[in-house]
Design an enzyme around this catalytic site. Sequence first.
Site, PDB file in Angstrom:
ATOM      1  N   PRO A   9      40.293  35.133  39.063  1.00 30.21           N
ATOM      2  CA  PRO A   9      41.408  34.810  38.177  1.00 30.21           C
ATOM      3  C   PRO A   9      42.595  35.765  38.289  1.00 30.21           C
ATOM      4  O   PRO A   9      42.414  36.978  38.427  1.00 30.21           O
ATOM      5  CB  PRO A   9      40.780  34.895  36.772  1.00 30.21           C
ATOM      6  CG  PRO A   9      39.529  35.680  36.947  1.00 30.21           C
ATOM      7  CD  PRO A   9      39.051  35.401  38.334  1.00 30.21           C
ATOM      8  N   ASN A  10      43.758  35.155  38.227  1.00 32.16           N
ATOM      9  CA  ASN A  10      45.055  35.849  38.207  1.00 32.16           C
ATOM     10  C   ASN A  10      45.459  36.462  39.555  1.00 32.16           C
ATOM     11  O   ASN A  10      46.561  36.993  39.682  1.00 32.16           O
ATOM     12  CB  ASN A  10      45.095  36.928  37.100  1.00 32.16           C
ATOM     13  CG  ASN A  10      44.872  36.310  35.735  1.00 32.16           C
ATOM     14  OD1 ASN A  10      45.562  35.358  35.383  1.00 32.16           O
ATOM     15  ND2 ASN A  10      43.900  36.793  34.999  1.00 32.16           N
ATOM     16  N   ARG A  17      52.555  39.530  39.327  1.00 33.54           N
ATOM     17  CA  ARG A  17      51.775  40.104  38.239  1.00 33.54           C
ATOM     18  C   ARG A  17      51.780  41.645  38.296  1.00 33.54           C
ATOM     19  O   ARG A  17      51.387  42.241  39.303  1.00 33.54           O
ATOM     20  CB  ARG A  17      50.347  39.595  38.442  1.00 33.54           C
ATOM     21  CG  ARG A  17      49.313  40.248  37.635  1.00 33.54           C
ATOM     22  CD  ARG A  17      47.924  39.915  38.165  1.00 33.54           C
ATOM     23  NE  ARG A  17      46.946  40.366  37.215  1.00 33.54           N
ATOM     24  CZ  ARG A  17      45.675  40.557  37.501  1.00 33.54           C
ATOM     25  NH1 ARG A  17      45.209  40.327  38.721  1.00 33.54           N
ATOM     26  NH2 ARG A  17      44.847  40.981  36.582  1.00 33.54           N
ATOM     27  N   TYR A  22      49.609  46.180  41.041  1.00 33.79           N
ATOM     28  CA  TYR A  22      49.062  45.364  42.127  1.00 33.79           C
ATOM     29  C   TYR A  22      50.005  45.197  43.323  1.00 33.79           C
ATOM     30  O   TYR A  22      49.648  44.539  44.295  1.00 33.79           O
ATOM     31  CB  TYR A  22      48.662  43.979  41.584  1.00 33.79           C
ATOM     32  CG  TYR A  22      47.594  44.064  40.509  1.00 33.79           C
ATOM     33  CD1 TYR A  22      46.314  44.524  40.810  1.00 33.79           C
ATOM     34  CD2 TYR A  22      47.878  43.703  39.187  1.00 33.79           C
ATOM     35  CE1 TYR A  22      45.335  44.615  39.828  1.00 33.79           C
ATOM     36  CE2 TYR A  22      46.903  43.785  38.203  1.00 33.79           C
ATOM     37  CZ  TYR A  22      45.624  44.246  38.530  1.00 33.79           C
ATOM     38  OH  TYR A  22      44.655  44.343  37.564  1.00 33.79           O
ATOM     39  N   ASN A  71      37.000  39.533  45.435  1.00 30.92           N
ATOM     40  CA  ASN A  71      37.659  40.194  44.316  1.00 30.92           C
ATOM     41  C   ASN A  71      37.562  39.218  43.152  1.00 30.92           C
ATOM     42  O   ASN A  71      38.316  38.245  43.084  1.00 30.92           O
ATOM     43  CB  ASN A  71      39.123  40.515  44.636  1.00 30.92           C
ATOM     44  CG  ASN A  71      39.785  41.293  43.500  1.00 30.92           C
ATOM     45  OD1 ASN A  71      39.227  41.420  42.417  1.00 30.92           O
ATOM     46  ND2 ASN A  71      40.983  41.810  43.765  1.00 30.92           N
ATOM     47  N   ALA A  74      38.887  39.898  36.685  1.00 31.78           N
ATOM     48  CA  ALA A  74      38.258  40.309  35.424  1.00 31.78           C
ATOM     49  C   ALA A  74      36.810  39.831  35.305  1.00 31.78           C
ATOM     50  O   ALA A  74      36.020  40.426  34.553  1.00 31.78           O
ATOM     51  CB  ALA A  74      39.086  39.792  34.252  1.00 31.78           C
ATOM     52  N   GLU A  95      32.492  43.853  47.495  1.00 33.19           N
ATOM     53  CA  GLU A  95      33.351  43.730  46.306  1.00 33.19           C
ATOM     54  C   GLU A  95      34.624  44.532  46.542  1.00 33.19           C
ATOM     55  O   GLU A  95      34.549  45.686  46.966  1.00 33.19           O
ATOM     56  CB  GLU A  95      32.584  44.293  45.103  1.00 33.19           C
ATOM     57  CG  GLU A  95      33.405  44.396  43.824  1.00 33.19           C
ATOM     58  CD  GLU A  95      32.599  45.067  42.690  1.00 33.19           C
ATOM     59  OE1 GLU A  95      31.346  45.121  42.761  1.00 33.19           O
ATOM     60  OE2 GLU A  95      33.260  45.547  41.752  1.00 33.19           O
ATOM     61  N   HIS A  97      38.686  45.627  45.053  1.00 35.44           N
ATOM     62  CA  HIS A  97      39.711  45.667  44.008  1.00 35.44           C
ATOM     63  C   HIS A  97      40.960  46.304  44.581  1.00 35.44           C
ATOM     64  O   HIS A  97      40.860  47.255  45.369  1.00 35.44           O
ATOM     65  CB  HIS A  97      39.243  46.487  42.803  1.00 35.44           C
ATOM     66  CG  HIS A  97      37.999  45.924  42.196  1.00 35.44           C
ATOM     67  ND1 HIS A  97      37.999  44.788  41.430  1.00 35.44           N
ATOM     68  CD2 HIS A  97      36.711  46.315  42.303  1.00 35.44           C
ATOM     69  CE1 HIS A  97      36.760  44.504  41.078  1.00 35.44           C
ATOM     70  NE2 HIS A  97      35.956  45.402  41.599  1.00 35.44           N
ATOM     71  N   ARG A 104      41.384  53.312  35.284  1.00 36.78           N
ATOM     72  CA  ARG A 104      41.968  52.413  34.294  1.00 36.78           C
ATOM     73  C   ARG A 104      41.101  52.356  33.030  1.00 36.78           C
ATOM     74  O   ARG A 104      40.259  53.221  32.818  1.00 36.78           O
ATOM     75  CB  ARG A 104      42.183  51.045  34.950  1.00 36.78           C
ATOM     76  CG  ARG A 104      43.113  51.140  36.170  1.00 36.78           C
ATOM     77  CD  ARG A 104      43.353  49.794  36.804  1.00 36.78           C
ATOM     78  NE  ARG A 104      44.048  48.896  35.894  1.00 36.78           N
ATOM     79  CZ  ARG A 104      44.159  47.568  36.096  1.00 36.78           C
ATOM     80  NH1 ARG A 104      43.615  47.026  37.192  1.00 36.78           N
ATOM     81  NH2 ARG A 104      44.806  46.832  35.233  1.00 36.78           N
TER      82      ARG A 104
HETATM   83  C1  DQA Z   1      41.155  43.815  39.876  1.00 37.24           C
HETATM   84  C2  DQA Z   1      40.749  44.760  38.754  1.00 37.24           C
HETATM   85  C3  DQA Z   1      40.250  43.988  37.552  1.00 37.24           C
HETATM   86  O1  DQA Z   1      39.886  44.890  36.504  1.00 37.24           O
HETATM   87  C4  DQA Z   1      41.323  43.066  37.044  1.00 37.24           C
HETATM   88  O2  DQA Z   1      40.848  42.297  35.961  1.00 37.24           O
HETATM   89  C5  DQA Z   1      41.899  42.211  38.103  1.00 37.24           C
HETATM   90  C6  DQA Z   1      42.152  42.772  39.414  1.00 37.24           C
HETATM   91  C7  DQA Z   1      41.796  44.557  41.066  1.00 37.24           C
HETATM   92  O3  DQA Z   1      41.898  43.963  42.126  1.00 37.24           O
HETATM   93  O4  DQA Z   1      42.211  45.710  40.921  1.00 37.24           O
HETATM   94  O5  DQA Z   1      42.221  41.049  37.878  1.00 37.24           O
HETATM   95  O6  DQA Z   1      39.987  43.170  40.357  1.00 37.24           O
END
Ligand code: DQA
Length: 141
Positions: A9-10, A17, A22, A71, A74, A95, A97, A104
């Site tokens: 998501p996102n 964003r 990011y 990735n 959340a 995994e 990020h 954070r």
């Molecule tokens: C994320 C880190 C997560 O905590 C966050 O909710 C994201 C992006 C990252 O790529 O840093 O959506 O996965």
Amino acid sequence: MKILIINGPNLNMLGVREPHIYGSQSFDSYFDSLKNQYPDVSFGYFQSNSEGDLIDCIQREGFTYDGIVINAGAYTHTSVAIADALSAVKSPAIEVHLSNVFRRESFRHHSFLSPVVKGVIGGFGLDSYRLAVEALFNSNK
Ligand code: DQA
């Protein structure tokens, strides 16, 4: 080698964003450059904002790829179901990020996925994805 990148998501909003966290590049333009860097890799890509769709993708594709770079956004911090899906399939997963989640908020410090993946890469912006591809290469040697 076949590598599947899954974004949760996102992550379709990369570039727009919170660019201070990011970065300002979209995933699509990054993905083009990644594909150019690895012409011999056959990349698949899937993005969804929905947990069930991510699970369906892992179940559907997780037996045909040599590796998955995920990735989960959340959902990393909430989804037992995505962790179970990764455990259920054959393809090894890494995994990733973009941000260093440990710098954070504390709710980002726990990952349901980390115990079921080969390894975790975070904190290097979009380059985290390339580092995960390299890790899959090296672990398949
Ligand atoms: C994320 C880190 C997560 O905590 C966050 O909710 C994201 C992006 C990252 O790529 O840093 O959506 O996965």
